[in-house]
Design a protein around this motif. Structure first.
Motif, PDB file in Angstrom:
ATOM      1  N   SER A 160       0.838  -1.193   0.000  1.00  0.00           N
ATOM      2  CA  SER A 160       0.000   0.000   0.000  1.00  0.00           C
ATOM      3  C   SER A 160       0.880   1.253   0.000  1.00  0.00           C
ATOM      4  CB  SER A 160      -0.905   0.005   1.239  1.00  0.00           C
ATOM      5  OG  SER A 160      -1.656   1.203   1.325  1.00  0.00           O
ATOM      6  N   PRO A 161       0.837   2.076  -1.059  1.00  0.00           N
ATOM      7  CA  PRO A 161       1.588   3.341  -1.040  1.00  0.00           C
ATOM      8  C   PRO A 161       0.934   4.312  -0.056  1.00  0.00           C
ATOM      9  CG  PRO A 161       0.255   3.188  -3.037  1.00  0.00           C
ATOM     10  CD  PRO A 161       0.065   1.891  -2.306  1.00  0.00           C
ATOM     11  N   VAL A 162       1.748   4.922   0.807  1.00  0.00           N
ATOM     12  CA  VAL A 162       1.186   5.737   1.897  1.00  0.00           C
ATOM     13  C   VAL A 162       1.909   7.064   2.065  1.00  0.00           C
ATOM     14  CG1 VAL A 162       0.393   3.717   3.204  1.00  0.00           C
ATOM     15  CG2 VAL A 162       2.683   4.650   3.638  1.00  0.00           C
ATOM     16  N   GLY A 163       1.222   7.962   2.764  1.00  0.00           N
ATOM     17  CA  GLY A 163       1.808   9.211   3.238  1.00  0.00           C
ATOM     18  C   GLY A 163       1.874   9.158   4.755  1.00  0.00           C
ATOM     19  N   ASP A 164       1.494  10.255   5.444  1.00  0.00           N
ATOM     20  CA  ASP A 164       1.526  10.299   6.903  1.00  0.00           C
ATOM     21  C   ASP A 164       0.356   9.523   7.512  1.00  0.00           C
ATOM     22  OD1 ASP A 164       3.817  11.615   7.675  1.00  0.00           O
ATOM     23  OD2 ASP A 164       2.923  13.607   7.515  1.00  0.00           O
ATOM     24  N   TYR A 165       0.640   8.787   8.595  1.00  0.00           N
ATOM     25  CA  TYR A 165      -0.399   8.032   9.313  1.00  0.00           C
ATOM     26  C   TYR A 165      -1.355   8.975  10.029  1.00  0.00           C
ATOM     27  CZ  TYR A 165      -2.440   4.636  12.584  1.00  0.00           C
ATOM     28  OH  TYR A 165      -3.291   3.842  13.302  1.00  0.00           O
ATOM     29  N   PHE A 166      -0.791   9.919  10.784  1.00  0.00           N
ATOM     30  CA  PHE A 166      -1.611  10.919  11.463  1.00  0.00           C
ATOM     31  C   PHE A 166      -1.788  12.097  10.515  1.00  0.00           C
ATOM     32  CE2 PHE A 166       0.219   8.655  15.149  1.00  0.00           C
ATOM     33  CZ  PHE A 166      -0.962   8.333  15.803  1.00  0.00           C
ATOM     34  N   THR A 167      -3.033  12.346  10.124  1.00  0.00           N
ATOM     35  CA  THR A 167      -3.297  13.337   9.091  1.00  0.00           C
ATOM     36  C   THR A 167      -2.855  14.742   9.506  1.00  0.00           C
ATOM     37  OG1 THR A 167      -5.561  13.502   9.934  1.00  0.00           O
ATOM     38  CG2 THR A 167      -5.194  12.063   8.043  1.00  0.00           C
ATOM     39  N   GLY A 168      -2.679  14.960  10.798  1.00  0.00           N
ATOM     40  CA  GLY A 168      -2.215  16.261  11.263  1.00  0.00           C
ATOM     41  C   GLY A 168      -0.729  16.471  11.079  1.00  0.00           C
ATOM     42  N   GLY A 169      -0.023  15.459  10.558  1.00  0.00           N
ATOM     43  CA  GLY A 169       1.415  15.573  10.358  1.00  0.00           C
ATOM     44  C   GLY A 169       2.135  15.661  11.689  1.00  0.00           C
ATOM     45  N   ALA A 170       2.874  16.749  11.906  1.00  0.00           N
ATOM     46  CA  ALA A 170       3.690  16.888  13.111  1.00  0.00           C
ATOM     47  C   ALA A 170       2.907  17.500  14.285  1.00  0.00           C
ATOM     48  CB  ALA A 170       4.925  17.739  12.809  1.00  0.00           C
ATOM     49  N   LYS A 171       1.600  17.669  14.131  1.00  0.00           N
ATOM     50  CA  LYS A 171       0.788  18.237  15.198  1.00  0.00           C
ATOM     51  C   LYS A 171       0.851  17.332  16.433  1.00  0.00           C
ATOM     52  CE  LYS A 171      -4.104  19.250  16.129  1.00  0.00           C
ATOM     53  NZ  LYS A 171      -4.420  18.021  16.904  1.00  0.00           N
ATOM     54  N   ALA A 172       1.047  17.951  17.600  1.00  0.00           N
ATOM     55  CA  ALA A 172       1.160  17.188  18.842  1.00  0.00           C
ATOM     56  C   ALA A 172      -0.181  16.542  19.199  1.00  0.00           C
ATOM     57  CB  ALA A 172       1.627  18.095  19.974  1.00  0.00           C
ATOM     58  N   LEU A 173      -0.129  15.257  19.571  1.00  0.00           N
ATOM     59  CA  LEU A 173      -1.331  14.479  19.844  1.00  0.00           C
ATOM     60  C   LEU A 173      -1.822  14.648  21.286  1.00  0.00           C
ATOM     61  CD1 LEU A 173      -0.319  11.118  18.117  1.00  0.00           C
ATOM     62  CD2 LEU A 173      -1.585  13.024  17.124  1.00  0.00           C
ATOM     63  N   ARG A 174      -3.079  14.298  21.471  1.00  0.00           N
ATOM     64  CA  ARG A 174      -3.712  14.284  22.785  1.00  0.00           C
ATOM     65  C   ARG A 174      -3.914  12.829  23.195  1.00  0.00           C
ATOM     66  NH1 ARG A 174      -6.912  18.521  24.391  1.00  0.00           N
ATOM     67  NH2 ARG A 174      -8.665  17.137  24.890  1.00  0.00           N
ATOM     68  N   LEU A 175      -3.390  12.453  24.374  1.00  0.00           N
ATOM     69  CA  LEU A 175      -3.495  11.079  24.859  1.00  0.00           C
ATOM     70  C   LEU A 175      -4.301  11.027  26.154  1.00  0.00           C
ATOM     71  CD1 LEU A 175       0.092   9.524  24.502  1.00  0.00           C
ATOM     72  CD2 LEU A 175      -1.742   9.638  22.814  1.00  0.00           C
ATOM     73  N   LEU A 176      -5.265  10.112  26.190  1.00  0.00           N
ATOM     74  CA  LEU A 176      -5.979   9.833  27.433  1.00  0.00           C
ATOM     75  C   LEU A 176      -5.210   8.759  28.194  1.00  0.00           C
ATOM     76  CD1 LEU A 176      -8.489  10.008  29.306  1.00  0.00           C
ATOM     77  CD2 LEU A 176      -9.506   8.194  27.899  1.00  0.00           C
ATOM     78  N   LEU A 177      -4.869   9.029  29.448  1.00  0.00           N
ATOM     79  CA  LEU A 177      -4.189   8.039  30.287  1.00  0.00           C
ATOM     80  C   LEU A 177      -5.248   7.162  30.944  1.00  0.00           C
ATOM     81  CD1 LEU A 177      -1.494  10.281  32.059  1.00  0.00           C
ATOM     82  CD2 LEU A 177      -1.467   9.277  29.768  1.00  0.00           C
ATOM     83  N   ASP A 178      -5.237   5.883  30.596  1.00  0.00           N
ATOM     84  CA  ASP A 178      -6.244   4.935  31.097  1.00  0.00           C
ATOM     85  C   ASP A 178      -5.570   3.960  32.063  1.00  0.00           C
ATOM     86  OD1 ASP A 178      -8.141   2.999  31.560  1.00  0.00           O
ATOM     87  OD2 ASP A 178      -8.635   2.657  29.450  1.00  0.00           O
ATOM     88  N   GLU A 179      -5.909   4.100  33.370  1.00  0.00           N
ATOM     89  CA  GLU A 179      -5.297   3.244  34.385  1.00  0.00           C
ATOM     90  C   GLU A 179      -6.134   2.012  34.709  1.00  0.00           C
ATOM     91  OE1 GLU A 179      -3.138   5.130  37.718  1.00  0.00           O
ATOM     92  OE2 GLU A 179      -4.090   7.001  37.053  1.00  0.00           O
ATOM     93  N   THR A 180      -7.314   1.909  34.128  1.00  0.00           N
ATOM     94  CA  THR A 180      -8.204   0.795  34.482  1.00  0.00           C
ATOM     95  C   THR A 180      -8.209  -0.304  33.430  1.00  0.00           C
ATOM     96  OG1 THR A 180     -10.088   1.936  33.488  1.00  0.00           O
ATOM     97  CG2 THR A 180      -9.698   2.290  35.838  1.00  0.00           C
TER      98      THR A 180
END
Length: 332
Positions: free
Chosen positions: A143-163
């Motif tokens: 599969s020919p591809v570009g960036d996985y995250f469409t925002g490119g270098a934009k910093a991601l938001r992560l939810l920390l899930d402890e359960t």
């Protein structure tokens, strides 16, 4: 460019395991496979896969990145799922041959050709819930591809899930579809509830990985990530980034890290976090979401060390820096 992983080359490499042996590999139409409705994979998830990439250099040559490590992990996944043992030499040749066939279709940087070897149990037996499939199919899809995250270098938001956990602890080091399926519900919910891009699974406060990538914390000259065990995927890109960090004189700490320590460090100026993976490459993380509160990582933006490590990796993959570790294999 189209959404990542939705465009495919019209043909793929394929082999089948029957009567205790692998068939000669063939090149077949990418939409040509057929499975019995009782196939083991459809009922008992006997499936594993890999993800690696081929890159086109300025001189037009095409190179596959770290194929040996991906094939070793592919073989390990097959063994741990009790699938027929793969022929590593055959799989390597299948990858090289099918990439060579479509060398002209490998995109120029920052694009690449994503390579997806896949192994599934095919035995038609719905009575084998507690027994392995004696037959299987293995194919290599491109599969020919570009960036996985469409925002490119934009910093991601992560939810920390402890359960929750991404998957069963003993399954974490296996690259199997069921692991991704088990994380899909929580990730989808997190996107709606708190606009998170991903979940960072931290069962009982132990920081592990996200639904589709390994997690790295960068504090000054130190890069911290969980030490390898069976609970999470042993990423090839993770290993590559840690090697490059060592080459750049950084301190690499592979150890357990708690959510408490993570949030304490994240509040410090200059701290960075990132996700590593074949698809994600090295993508910056700017925000942790924990117990209803948002915590900026450093200044909340993509950091310079993350960018430097990503560039160091890309430069090798794209043929712009020496491949001192022998990671690239040139396609004939």
């Amino acid at each position: 460019m189209a959404v990542f992983g939705t465009v495919f080359m019209p043909e793929m490499a394929l082999t089948t395991f029957e009567n205790n042996q692998w068939s000669a590999a063939q090149t077949v139409s990418a939409n040509s496979i057929s499975l019995h409705p009782g196939a083991h994979v459809l009922h008992y998830s006997s499936t594993c896969f890999e993800g690696l990439k081929a890159f086109k250099h300025e001189d037009g040559s095409v190179h596959v990145f770290r194929m040996d490590q991906n094939i070793k992990r592919f073989a390990q996944s097959a063994r741990l799922l009790s699938l027929p043992e793969i022929d590593e030499t055959q799989v390597a040749k299948m990858i090289m041959d099918i990439v060579a066939q479509y060398a002209q279709d490998v995109p120029l940087p920052p694009g690449s050709m994503y390579i997806r070897p896949t192994h599934v149990g095919t035995e038609a037996s719905i009575g084998k819930a507690a027994a392995p499939s004696l037959t299987s199919m293995l194919y290599v899809l491109l599969s020919p591809v570009g960036d996985y995250f469409t925002g490119g270098a934009k910093a991601l938001r992560l939810l920390l899930d402890e359960t929750g956990m991404r998957c069963a602890p003993h399954m974490g080091m296996i690259k199997s579809g069921g692991n991704y399926a088990s994380a899909l519900g929580p990730i989808s919910k997190a996107r709606v509830d708190v606009q998170a891009d991903q979940i960072l699974f931290c069962p009982n406060g132990d920081v592990q990985e996200t639904g589709a990538a390994n997690f790295l914390l960068i504090d000054g000259n130190e890069i911290i990530t969980k030490g390898l065990d069976s609970s999470f995927l042993h990423g090839v890109t993770r290993n590559t980034i840690l090697t490059l960090a060592t080459d750049l004189g950084m301190t690499v700490s592979e150890r357990n890290i708690t959510v408490t320590e993570l949030l304490e460090r994240a509040a410090k100026p200059g701290v960075e976090a990132a996700l590593s993976g074949t698809a994600a490459v090295l993508t910056p993380v700017g925000t942790f979401i924990h117990e209803g509160k948002e915590h900026a990582v450093g200044n909340g933006e993509a950091g310079p060390t993350t960018a430097k490590l990503r560039q160091a990796l890309n430069d090798i993959q794209w043929g712009k820096a020496p491949d001192v570790h022998g990671w690239l294999k040139r396609v004939k």
